[in-house]
Scaffold this active site. Sequence first.
Site, short mmCIF file in Angstrom:
data_model
loop_
_atom_site.label_atom_id
_atom_site.label_comp_id
_atom_site.label_asym_id
_atom_site.label_seq_id
_atom_site.Cartn_x
_atom_site.Cartn_y
_atom_site.Cartn_z
N HIS A 124 -24.82 -23.63 -68.96
CA HIS A 124 -24.77 -25.01 -68.48
C HIS A 124 -23.38 -25.57 -68.76
O HIS A 124 -22.80 -25.31 -69.81
CB HIS A 124 -25.84 -25.87 -69.18
N ASP A 141 -33.41 -24.84 -65.72
CA ASP A 141 -33.90 -24.13 -64.54
C ASP A 141 -34.76 -22.94 -64.94
O ASP A 141 -35.76 -22.64 -64.27
CB ASP A 141 -32.72 -23.65 -63.69
#
Length: 215
Positions: free
Chosen positions: A110, A158
Amino acid sequence: MPRSIAERLWPRLTPHPPSPSLLRALEAALVLLADHELAASTLAARVAASAKADPYAVVITGLGVLGGPLHGGASYAAERLLAEVTRPSDAPRVIADRIRRGERIPGFGHTVYKNGDARATTLLDLVTEAAPGHDRLAAARAVLAEARRRRLPEPNVDFGLATLAAVAGMTSGAGEAIFAVARTAGWLAHAMEEYARGSLLRLRASYTGPPIPRP
């Protein structure tokens, strides 16, 4: 009696009835994804609201950006990764094949959370609590183990969404739908701030090309 958003959303995502603990995991996902600073879709929604676009147009603007594979659509790639791991022993091969092709491993890393995405940790913990012996959870754990063995980045939200969708037997693309429903609340909150501010959000650009020759 009014039902929660999670209760109303569940049958649109999966034909399987929810257990209370899996429904709680979906509710948590909706809360965790409602807002995330000035993410790409939120910035776009704020710009639209600053121009006094109506709330429907604000949400449509956000959805247009959210669908990109580097934003809300990233959970679909993570879903496909998990779908390829039919048995836990498949995880090393599935990840190795992607690395060999020079592809990034979806659901990991991320731009903001370099040391791990707490949203992913929370979702994975809730799914584990809800279905500790589920075969899809075992596949997700095998992917996590292989990613850590290869010293890949930590999982992001996710991957948590993909695991929830797999364990709950949700339709393909469910993670993106959850993301969109959740983030709509955040976009509208940002829009209300822009409506109250009353001025156009106008970003400036700086020229970084070659020097312009003087006459």
